[in-house]
Enzyme design. Structure first.
Site, PDB file in Angstrom:
ATOM      1  N   ARG A 145      17.980   5.716  -0.470  1.00 34.92           N
ATOM      2  CA  ARG A 145      17.500   6.758   0.425  1.00 34.92           C
ATOM      3  C   ARG A 145      17.709   6.379   1.888  1.00 34.92           C
ATOM      4  NH1 ARG A 145      12.639   9.009   2.802  1.00 34.92           N
ATOM      5  NH2 ARG A 145      12.522  11.190   2.228  1.00 34.92           N
TER       6      ARG A 145
ATOM      7  N   GLU B 257     -14.040  17.838  21.120  1.00 32.14           N
ATOM      8  CA  GLU B 257     -15.054  18.884  20.965  1.00 32.14           C
ATOM      9  C   GLU B 257     -15.066  19.436  19.535  1.00 32.14           C
ATOM     10  OE1 GLU B 257     -15.966  22.670  23.790  1.00 32.14           O
ATOM     11  OE2 GLU B 257     -14.154  22.829  22.581  1.00 32.14           O
TER      12      GLU B 257
ATOM     13  N   GLU C 250       8.968   5.265  -0.144  1.00 35.10           N
ATOM     14  CA  GLU C 250      10.248   5.061  -0.827  1.00 35.10           C
ATOM     15  C   GLU C 250      11.143   4.101  -0.043  1.00 35.10           C
ATOM     16  OE1 GLU C 250      11.337   6.595  -4.024  1.00 35.10           O
ATOM     17  OE2 GLU C 250       9.167   6.380  -3.886  1.00 35.10           O
TER      18      GLU C 250
ATOM     19  N   SER D 274       2.740   9.706   6.015  1.00 35.86           N
ATOM     20  CA  SER D 274       1.632   8.767   6.215  1.00 35.86           C
ATOM     21  C   SER D 274       2.042   7.309   6.023  1.00 35.86           C
ATOM     22  CB  SER D 274       0.493   9.114   5.251  1.00 35.86           C
ATOM     23  OG  SER D 274       0.974   9.085   3.922  1.00 35.86           O
TER      24      SER D 274
ATOM     25  N   GLY E  79      11.316  17.264   8.478  1.00 39.25           N
ATOM     26  CA  GLY E  79      10.414  16.152   8.761  1.00 39.25           C
ATOM     27  C   GLY E  79      11.082  14.794   8.786  1.00 39.25           C
TER      28      GLY E  79
ATOM     29  N   GLY F   4       2.821  13.929  -0.114  1.00 43.62           N
ATOM     30  CA  GLY F   4       2.859  12.656  -0.817  1.00 43.62           C
ATOM     31  C   GLY F   4       1.468  12.074  -0.939  1.00 43.62           C
TER      32      GLY F   4
ATOM     33  N   CYS G 197       5.110   6.203   6.560  1.00 41.42           N
ATOM     34  CA  CYS G 197       6.428   6.123   7.182  1.00 41.42           C
ATOM     35  C   CYS G 197       6.414   5.359   8.511  1.00 41.42           C
ATOM     36  CB  CYS G 197       6.904   7.552   7.419  1.00 41.42           C
ATOM     37  SG  CYS G 197       8.428   7.637   8.300  1.00 41.42           S
TER      38      CYS G 197
ATOM     39  N   SER H 171      15.927  10.558   4.204  1.00 40.69           N
ATOM     40  CA  SER H 171      15.105  10.571   5.415  1.00 40.69           C
ATOM     41  C   SER H 171      15.837  11.294   6.546  1.00 40.69           C
ATOM     42  CB  SER H 171      14.768   9.147   5.837  1.00 40.69           C
ATOM     43  OG  SER H 171      15.952   8.436   6.117  1.00 40.69           O
TER      44      SER H 171
ATOM     45  N   TRP I 142       2.884   3.918  -1.998  1.00 30.49           N
ATOM     46  CA  TRP I 142       3.873   3.197  -1.197  1.00 30.49           C
ATOM     47  C   TRP I 142       5.076   4.094  -0.882  1.00 30.49           C
ATOM     48  CZ3 TRP I 142       2.771   2.354  -6.307  1.00 30.49           C
ATOM     49  CH2 TRP I 142       3.810   2.499  -7.228  1.00 30.49           C
TER      50      TRP I 142
HETATM   51  P1  IMP Z   1       2.838  12.202   3.373  1.00 34.44           P
HETATM   52  O1  IMP Z   1       2.548  13.473   2.629  1.00 34.44           O
HETATM   53  O2  IMP Z   1       2.380  12.242   4.802  1.00 34.44           O
HETATM   54  O3  IMP Z   1       2.349  11.001   2.640  1.00 34.44           O
HETATM   55  O4  IMP Z   1       4.439  12.102   3.483  1.00 34.44           O
HETATM   56  C1  IMP Z   1       5.272  12.124   2.359  1.00 34.44           C
HETATM   57  C2  IMP Z   1       6.718  12.160   2.816  1.00 34.44           C
HETATM   58  O5  IMP Z   1       7.076  10.967   3.530  1.00 34.44           O
HETATM   59  C3  IMP Z   1       7.755  12.203   1.699  1.00 34.44           C
HETATM   60  O6  IMP Z   1       7.905  13.486   1.155  1.00 34.44           O
HETATM   61  C4  IMP Z   1       9.009  11.716   2.396  1.00 34.44           C
HETATM   62  O7  IMP Z   1       9.680  12.721   3.110  1.00 34.44           O
HETATM   63  C5  IMP Z   1       8.473  10.718   3.388  1.00 34.44           C
HETATM   64  N1  IMP Z   1       8.623   9.326   2.932  1.00 34.44           N
HETATM   65  C6  IMP Z   1       8.459   8.817   1.697  1.00 34.44           C
HETATM   66  N2  IMP Z   1       8.625   7.484   1.688  1.00 34.44           N
HETATM   67  C7  IMP Z   1       8.896   7.143   2.961  1.00 34.44           C
HETATM   68  C8  IMP Z   1       9.168   5.889   3.593  1.00 34.44           C
HETATM   69  O8  IMP Z   1       9.116   4.817   3.017  1.00 34.44           O
HETATM   70  N3  IMP Z   1       9.450   5.947   4.925  1.00 34.44           N
HETATM   71  C9  IMP Z   1       9.497   7.129   5.604  1.00 34.44           C
HETATM   72  N4  IMP Z   1       9.203   8.317   5.057  1.00 34.44           N
HETATM   73  C10 IMP Z   1       8.912   8.317   3.749  1.00 34.44           C
END
Ligand code: IMP
Length: 383
Positions: free
Chosen positions: A305, A373, A295, A204, A199, A268, A206, A151, A293
């Protein structure tokens, strides 16, 4: 005292593209979405080039062998999750490499991504703890590319790991991250990263920003890192691709990320919705969902992680949630439709390649009123 950046950081939703001249040859059929996955020197070609700018997240609920096979057939790359035993992860990689590509696959999937031996290309996630055991096992299983999964990647832990891999397995490309600024990018590029992921806190599932107070709006982070990537290329003659990871909600966010300089995106939630993701499909109130879910959630039980280096006491906190996402069918159908939208917007901006798009794109920040809009408004939409 702390350095204060007074400019607010922004998310994808706060930007729109302004169209450029669309010429007669600017049609989706003529758009090429090829993009480098790994670094290359000026005038040379990258050792792995994807046919589409999409990779799947290093997550238990996303990147298993089934999804990896389906995505490689569409021209992208999956990174098999590292939150499992070395043997299990290597076995998943081996399964993808053992997949027998038949002539039918090639006919149905013109973008299929193959290695020199005609096998599907696959990546795998690694960490900064057990790399001396995990990397050899993954290489033995035939992995094409690795990615450090963290992260927060602006760290000596990643630098040490990258250097070890470069010394012992110089032909295996390895991505690193995540970072949200130019300093983080440069540090990892200098340490040998073959691509850098951007990032913190935008995913989503996180809750890192709420839990730890670190991160940056995904659009600003992507723009800042893209500037550093371009400066690095100019100075050193080495192009280190960058990946915008997390926070892609709508298909057009992919287009925006590319316009902002990303070479590809990691997704993800997007892939978790498909038949091929490893998680369970469930029915709630007559509708289908898939489990998804983080990580860093209690469910993933993967503290590697998120564990802060020296914390041996197993005192931990969660940085992610356990959730459902609406089931969306097959990967192929969805990816094709998503990319048609991306290509169509690129045509609106007068571009037929990602590079041309990045050079020509004009982006504007939008006000809250223009966001309102932008949706259907002042009408009663039919159900
Ligand atoms: P998404 O595509 O918006 O769902 O984001 C996916 C990304 O969130 C992954 O590639 C990771 O970098 C990050 N991620 C995965 N698991 C977690 C978590 O538990 N907490 C924070 N970030 C996460």
């Amino acid at each position: 005292m702390a350095k204060i950046i007074n400019e607010p950081c922004h998310t994808f939703n706060e930007y729109l593209l302004i169209p450029g001249l669309t010429k007669l040859n600017h049609t989706p059929d003529n758009v090429c979405l090829k993009t480098p996955l790994v670094k290359f020197a000026k005038g040379k070609k990258p050792s792995i080039e994807m046919k589409i700018p999409m990779i799947s997240a290093i997550m238990q609920s996303v990147s298993g062998d089934k999804l990896a096979i389906a995505l490689a057939k569409q021209g992208g790359v999956s990174f098999i999750y590292g939150a499992q035993s070395i043997e299990d992860e290597a076995a998943m990689v081996a399964k993808v490499k053992a997949y027998n590509v038949t002539s039918k696959d090639k006919k149905e999937n013109p973008n299929i991504l193959l290695d020199k031996k005609g096998k599907l290309i696959v990546g795998a996630g690694i960490n900064t703890r057990d790399y001396e055991q995990r990397v050899p096992a993954l290489v033995k299983a035939g992995v094409d590319v690795l990615c450090l999964d963290s992260s927060e990647g602006f760290s000596e832990f990643q630098s040490v790991t990258l250097k070890w891999i470069k010394k012992n397995y110089k032909n295996i490309p390895v991505g690193a991250g995540n970072v949200v600024d130019g300093d983080g990018f440069k540090y990892l590029a200098d340490a040998g990263a073959d691509f850098v992921k951007i990032g913190i806190g935008g995913g989503s599932i996180c809750i890192t920003r709420e839990t730890k107070g670190i991160g940056r709006g995904q659009a600003t982070a992507t723009i800042e890192v893209a500037k550093a990537r371009d400066a690095y290329y100019k100075k050193k003659g080495v192009y280190v691709p960058i990946c915008s990871d997390g926070g892609i909600v709508f298909d057009h966010h992919i287009t925006l990320a590319l316009a902002m300089g990303a070479d590809f995106v990691m997704l993800g939630r997007y892939f978790a919705r498909f038949d091929e993701s490893p998680s369970k499909k469930v029915k709630i109130d007559g509708k289908f969902y898939k489990e998804y879910w983080g990580e860093g959630s209690a469910r993933a039980r993967n503290w590697q992680r998120y564990d802060l280096g020296g914390n041996k006491k197993k005192l931990s906190f969660v940085e992610g949630v356990d959730s459902y996402v609406p089931y969306a069918g097959s990967l192929k159908d969805n990816v094709e439709l998503t990319l048609l939208k991306v290509k169509s917007t690129m045509c609106n901006c007068g571009a037929t390649s990602i590079k041309e798009f990045q050079d020509k794109a004009v982006l504007t920040l939008v006000s809250q009123a223009s966001i309102t809009e932008g949706g259907a408004h002042d009408v009663i939409t039919k159900k």
